[in-house]
Design a protein around this motif. Structure first.
Motif, PDB file in Angstrom:
ATOM      1  N   GLU A  20       0.626  -1.257   0.591  1.00 45.17           N
ATOM      2  CA  GLU A  20       0.172  -0.095  -0.085  1.00 45.17           C
ATOM      3  C   GLU A  20       0.854   0.810   0.052  1.00 45.17           C
ATOM      4  OE1 GLU A  20      -3.302   0.751   0.054  1.00 45.17           O
ATOM      5  OE2 GLU A  20      -3.419  -0.783  -1.228  1.00 45.17           O
ATOM      6  N   LEU A  21       1.663   1.068   0.463  1.00 39.59           N
ATOM      7  CA  LEU A  21       3.259   2.315   1.505  1.00 39.59           C
ATOM      8  C   LEU A  21       3.286   2.501  -1.127  1.00 39.59           C
ATOM      9  CD1 LEU A  21       4.440   2.210   4.794  1.00 39.59           C
ATOM     10  CD2 LEU A  21       2.490   3.453   3.732  1.00 39.59           C
ATOM     11  N   LYS A  22       3.712   1.747  -1.544  1.00 40.11           N
ATOM     12  CA  LYS A  22       4.485   1.501  -2.553  1.00 40.11           C
ATOM     13  C   LYS A  22       3.029   2.006  -3.360  1.00 40.11           C
ATOM     14  CE  LYS A  22       7.556  -2.070  -1.983  1.00 40.11           C
ATOM     15  NZ  LYS A  22       8.237  -3.564  -2.601  1.00 40.11           N
ATOM     16  N   ARG A  23       2.213   1.748  -3.341  1.00 44.23           N
ATOM     17  CA  ARG A  23       1.434   1.734  -4.220  1.00 44.23           C
ATOM     18  C   ARG A  23       1.004   3.686  -4.224  1.00 44.23           C
ATOM     19  NH1 ARG A  23      -4.293   3.168  -4.248  1.00 44.23           N
ATOM     20  NH2 ARG A  23      -3.944   2.872  -2.227  1.00 44.23           N
ATOM     21  N   ASP A  24       1.312   4.045  -3.033  1.00 42.97           N
ATOM     22  CA  ASP A  24       0.741   5.588  -2.003  1.00 42.97           C
ATOM     23  C   ASP A  24       1.798   5.809  -1.615  1.00 42.97           C
ATOM     24  OD1 ASP A  24      -0.756   8.249  -1.373  1.00 42.97           O
ATOM     25  OD2 ASP A  24      -2.362   6.833  -0.728  1.00 42.97           O
ATOM     26  N   PRO A  25       2.593   6.483  -1.769  1.00 43.66           N
ATOM     27  CA  PRO A  25       3.523   6.989  -1.060  1.00 43.66           C
ATOM     28  C   PRO A  25       3.045   8.179   0.290  1.00 43.66           C
ATOM     29  CG  PRO A  25       4.102   6.718  -2.771  1.00 43.66           C
ATOM     30  CD  PRO A  25       3.602   6.077  -3.199  1.00 43.66           C
ATOM     31  N   THR A  26       2.013   8.555  -0.319  1.00 40.91           N
ATOM     32  CA  THR A  26       1.546  10.052   0.752  1.00 40.91           C
ATOM     33  C   THR A  26       1.533   9.528   2.263  1.00 40.91           C
ATOM     34  OG1 THR A  26      -0.779   9.734  -0.385  1.00 40.91           O
ATOM     35  CG2 THR A  26       1.203  11.294  -1.496  1.00 40.91           C
ATOM     36  N   GLN A  27       0.835   8.401   1.619  1.00 33.22           N
ATOM     37  CA  GLN A  27       0.638   7.511   3.367  1.00 33.22           C
ATOM     38  C   GLN A  27       1.895   7.146   4.428  1.00 33.22           C
ATOM     39  OE1 GLN A  27      -2.743   6.474   4.618  1.00 33.22           O
ATOM     40  NE2 GLN A  27      -2.969   8.556   2.755  1.00 33.22           N
ATOM     41  N   LEU A  28       3.176   7.690   3.816  1.00 37.02           N
ATOM     42  CA  LEU A  28       4.071   7.168   4.925  1.00 37.02           C
ATOM     43  C   LEU A  28       4.004   8.696   6.019  1.00 37.02           C
ATOM     44  CD1 LEU A  28       6.588   7.248   1.558  1.00 37.02           C
ATOM     45  CD2 LEU A  28       6.489   5.226   3.857  1.00 37.02           C
ATOM     46  N   ASP A  29       3.191   9.310   6.093  1.00 36.33           N
ATOM     47  CA  ASP A  29       3.880  10.626   6.757  1.00 36.33           C
ATOM     48  C   ASP A  29       1.326  10.977   7.291  1.00 36.33           C
ATOM     49  OD1 ASP A  29       6.121  11.202   6.458  1.00 36.33           O
ATOM     50  OD2 ASP A  29       4.943  12.448   4.510  1.00 36.33           O
ATOM     51  N   SER A  30       0.811   9.469   7.402  1.00 42.14           N
ATOM     52  CA  SER A  30       0.024   9.373   7.360  1.00 42.14           C
ATOM     53  C   SER A  30      -0.453   8.982   9.205  1.00 42.14           C
ATOM     54  CB  SER A  30      -1.254   8.622   6.742  1.00 42.14           C
ATOM     55  OG  SER A  30      -0.755   7.032   7.009  1.00 42.14           O
ATOM     56  N   LYS A  31      -1.496   9.664   9.535  1.00 47.16           N
ATOM     57  CA  LYS A  31      -1.748   9.246  10.815  1.00 47.16           C
ATOM     58  C   LYS A  31      -3.200   8.597  11.228  1.00 47.16           C
ATOM     59  CE  LYS A  31       0.775  13.109  11.653  1.00 47.16           C
ATOM     60  NZ  LYS A  31       1.320  14.877  12.577  1.00 47.16           N
ATOM     61  N   ASP A  32      -3.524   8.826  12.499  1.00 45.69           N
ATOM     62  CA  ASP A  32      -4.687   8.013  12.746  1.00 45.69           C
ATOM     63  C   ASP A  32      -5.538   8.989  13.203  1.00 45.69           C
ATOM     64  OD1 ASP A  32      -3.621   8.429  15.402  1.00 45.69           O
ATOM     65  OD2 ASP A  32      -4.309   5.653  16.065  1.00 45.69           O
ATOM     66  N   ALA A  33      -7.080   8.702  13.515  1.00 46.17           N
ATOM     67  CA  ALA A  33      -7.282  10.114  14.389  1.00 46.17           C
ATOM     68  C   ALA A  33      -7.130  10.355  16.055  1.00 46.17           C
ATOM     69  CB  ALA A  33      -9.205   9.610  14.888  1.00 46.17           C
ATOM     70  N   GLN A  34      -6.332  10.040  16.748  1.00 45.81           N
ATOM     71  CA  GLN A  34      -5.322  10.553  17.545  1.00 45.81           C
ATOM     72  C   GLN A  34      -4.088  11.141  16.948  1.00 45.81           C
ATOM     73  OE1 GLN A  34      -4.726   7.705  20.410  1.00 45.81           O
ATOM     74  NE2 GLN A  34      -4.968   8.897  22.263  1.00 45.81           N
ATOM     75  N   GLY A  35      -4.314  11.270  16.015  1.00 40.75           N
ATOM     76  CA  GLY A  35      -2.982  11.573  15.755  1.00 40.75           C
ATOM     77  C   GLY A  35      -1.681  11.005  15.567  1.00 40.75           C
ATOM     78  N   VAL A  36      -1.522  10.031  16.174  1.00 40.25           N
ATOM     79  CA  VAL A  36      -0.800   8.820  16.073  1.00 40.25           C
ATOM     80  C   VAL A  36      -0.215   8.593  14.233  1.00 40.25           C
ATOM     81  CG1 VAL A  36       0.209   6.808  16.773  1.00 40.25           C
ATOM     82  CG2 VAL A  36      -0.699   8.538  17.806  1.00 40.25           C
ATOM     83  N   SER A  37       1.427   8.809  14.353  1.00 38.21           N
ATOM     84  CA  SER A  37       1.578   8.395  13.373  1.00 38.21           C
ATOM     85  C   SER A  37       1.600   7.217  12.854  1.00 38.21           C
ATOM     86  CB  SER A  37       2.571   9.165  12.937  1.00 38.21           C
ATOM     87  OG  SER A  37       4.105   8.037  13.728  1.00 38.21           O
ATOM     88  N   LEU A  38       1.698   6.904  11.245  1.00 39.55           N
ATOM     89  CA  LEU A  38       1.799   5.008  10.858  1.00 39.55           C
ATOM     90  C   LEU A  38       2.673   4.493  11.732  1.00 39.55           C
ATOM     91  CD1 LEU A  38       0.978   2.828   9.219  1.00 39.55           C
ATOM     92  CD2 LEU A  38       1.258   3.713   7.785  1.00 39.55           C
ATOM     93  N   LEU A  39       4.245   5.380  11.762  1.00 33.28           N
ATOM     94  CA  LEU A  39       5.731   5.278  12.075  1.00 33.28           C
ATOM     95  C   LEU A  39       5.287   4.226  13.247  1.00 33.28           C
ATOM     96  CD1 LEU A  39       8.248   4.219  11.112  1.00 33.28           C
ATOM     97  CD2 LEU A  39       9.030   6.470  11.896  1.00 33.28           C
TER      98      LEU A  39
END
Length: 215
Positions: A20-39
């Motif tokens: 998914e991250l390869k398909r959409d690299p913008t998700q590398l900086d995504s966060k959940d509803a609480q503001g916690v990053s995917l990393l």
């Protein structure tokens, strides 16, 4: 963060997440509803392959991600740019020192303590865990020692009235138990449900620790 990534994360489907991250690299900086990053969530979910991929492909990581991943250079960079972050809380209520302790990063913990991080600031959430609780949970004698040497309170209580000594006794950590006692941990401390560290050691069959804690 997309709903699909959230679902894959809960399923711990590392391969699909990376796709998914390869398909959409913008998700590398995504966060959940609480503001916690995917990393950060990849650290929480203990998905090292996902964490490694993201660390290799993200252009920048924040102070909390740097602390959790053990990137001392990035930690220094963030503190130099903004010293007020030293004892600040993350989106989900933990300090950088708390993350370094929980994810067993002694070099970063040492760096933060030397910079003046407060070892007695508990998390700003329902868990109310101090760095010493996190280090005990990580089974890190090295970080527990560092914290105690920097005046961490050995009798600090987290949710449920549990002290670091309760934690060490519960997990059968003889060296850590001895260390905490040396720095003044209270062997008679009772959790909210009335259990002492001795009780916890005995319940788990850690007779050597129970003998040490008996009073």
């Amino acid at each position: 963060m997309t709903e699909r990534i959230g679902t894959l994360l809960k399923e711990r489907n590392t391969a699909a997440l990376i796709d998914e991250l390869k398909r959409d690299p913008t998700q590398l900086d995504s966060k959940d509803a609480q503001g916690v990053s995917l990393l950060m969530l990849s650290f929480y979910y203990r998905l090292p392959e996902l964490s490694h991929y993201m660390l290799q492909h993200k252009t920048e990581i924040n102070l909390y991600e740097a602390s959790a991943s053990g990137n001392a250079d990035a930690v220094k960079k963030h503190l130099q740019a903004n010293p007020t972050l030293l004892n600040a809380y993350s989106a989900d209520g933990f300090t950088a020192l708390g993350f370094a302790c929980f994810f067993n990063q002694p070099a970063v913990a040492s760096l933060l303590l030397t910079a003046g991080a407060d070892p007695n600031i508990a998390s700003n959430n329902a868990f109310h865990v101090a760095p010493l609780h996190s280090a005990a949970a990580a089974h890190s004698n090295a970080i527990v020692t560092l914290l105690l040497e920097h005046q961490a309170n050995p009798n600090v209580r987290q949710q449920g009235g549990v002290t670091p000594l309760h934690e060490a006794a519960h997990h059968g950590e003889l060296e850590m138990t001895t260390l905490l006692l040396k720095y003044g941990a209270d062997a008679k401390a009772k959790s909210d449900d009335g259990k002492t560290p001795y009780d916890m050691a005995l319940e788990k069959g850690h007779d050597n620790i129970a003998a040490l804690l008996q009073y």
